[in-house]
Design a protein around this motif. Structure first.
Motif, PDB file in Angstrom:
ATOM      1  N   ASP A   3     -43.989   6.577 -58.425  1.00 47.74           N
ATOM      2  CA  ASP A   3     -43.231   6.453 -57.190  1.00 47.74           C
ATOM      3  C   ASP A   3     -43.591   5.175 -56.450  1.00 47.74           C
ATOM      4  O   ASP A   3     -42.737   4.519 -55.850  1.00 47.74           O
ATOM      5  N   ARG A  30     -30.005  10.000 -54.849  1.00 47.46           N
ATOM      6  CA  ARG A  30     -31.011  10.674 -54.018  1.00 47.46           C
ATOM      7  C   ARG A  30     -32.400  10.099 -54.276  1.00 47.46           C
ATOM      8  O   ARG A  30     -33.163   9.845 -53.331  1.00 47.46           O
ATOM      9  N   HIS A  31     -32.731   9.895 -55.534  1.00 44.65           N
ATOM     10  CA  HIS A  31     -34.066   9.410 -55.893  1.00 44.65           C
ATOM     11  C   HIS A  31     -34.296   7.994 -55.354  1.00 44.65           C
ATOM     12  O   HIS A  31     -35.356   7.696 -54.789  1.00 44.65           O
ATOM     13  N   SER A  33     -32.682   6.512 -52.895  1.00 42.06           N
ATOM     14  CA  SER A  33     -32.679   6.531 -51.432  1.00 42.06           C
ATOM     15  C   SER A  33     -34.051   6.919 -50.900  1.00 42.06           C
ATOM     16  O   SER A  33     -34.563   6.307 -49.947  1.00 42.06           O
ATOM     17  N   ARG A  34     -34.661   7.933 -51.519  1.00 46.06           N
ATOM     18  CA  ARG A  34     -35.998   8.357 -51.086  1.00 46.06           C
ATOM     19  C   ARG A  34     -37.035   7.257 -51.303  1.00 46.06           C
ATOM     20  O   ARG A  34     -38.041   7.193 -50.589  1.00 46.06           O
TER      21      ARG A  34
END
Length: 213
Positions: A3, A30-31, A33-34
């Protein structure tokens, strides 16, 4: 892919996700954006995207619409850092539509959009184009799926041909081929972003004579 490494690669960058694989697009959006990216999604009018993203609706089967979409994106965003195209999986039954529909959807429409977006990609060596396709597109085609899969294979061939021109502009290209049961496609996309290889593919496809840019 960690990450931390992904955040370092995408934080503050503008990423466009497009193509016909809606589930992959939503999960990747989603991934990313996070991880701190500014995510844009170009999707079919009937698809309802989820997550905190900018959504643009256009029918890929209408090349003129894709040309207008490219112009809109250029007007509203001063740059694009990463463009990710994801090809959807074949339908369960062969389509009864004429051959022009899959050709426009999977080849003419996407190539029209990406050609229109090339001026927005940064030329400092940091921009990237990623194409995600099922690995079977590089294998012989069953006759009943010829039109559907051939149109996607045509885009894959065009994309690999674009690599040399893109590199001349300082843009990295990566072809991602999915083909292993249980493979997380979003992880492959993130690996493409953080590692920036020319290709990610199953071992059995890498060993084929047709592989390579």
């Amino acid at each position: 892919m960690t990450d931390t490494r992904l955040r370092h690669a995408v934080a503050g960058r503008t990423i466009l996700l497009t193509g016909t694989s809606c589930a992959v697009t939503d999960a990747a959006a989603r991934h990313l954006s996070r991880a701190g990216a500014r995510v844009l999604v170009a999707t079919h009018p009937a698809h309802r995207s989820t997550g905190e993203v900018w959504v643009y609706r256009a029918d890929p089967a209408a090349p003129a619409t894709m040309r207008v979409l490219a112009e809109q994106l250029l007007d509203e965003h001063d740059r694009l850092d990463i463009v990710i195209h994801t090809a959807g999986t074949p339908p369960k039954q062969p389509s009864a539509r004429n051959s022009r529909h899959p050709i426009n959807t999977h080849y003419v429409g996407p190539t029209t959009l990406i050609r229109g977006l090339l001026p927005a990609l940064r030329d400092d060596g940091s921009a990237q184009l990623i194409n995600v396709s099922p690995a079977h597109l590089r294998l012989p085609l069953p006759a009943r799926w010829g039109g559907h899969r051939a149109s996607k294979a045509a885009f894959d061939t065009w994309f690999r041909g674009l690599a040399r021109k893109a590199r001349g502009r300082g843009v990295t290209t990566t072809s991602v081929y999915t083909g292993l049961v249980g493979t997380d496609v979003v992880t492959l996309i993130c690996d493409a972003i953080t590692l920036r290889p020319r290709q990610i593919a199953p071992w059995w496809l890498k060993s084929g004579r047709a592989i390579g840019h």
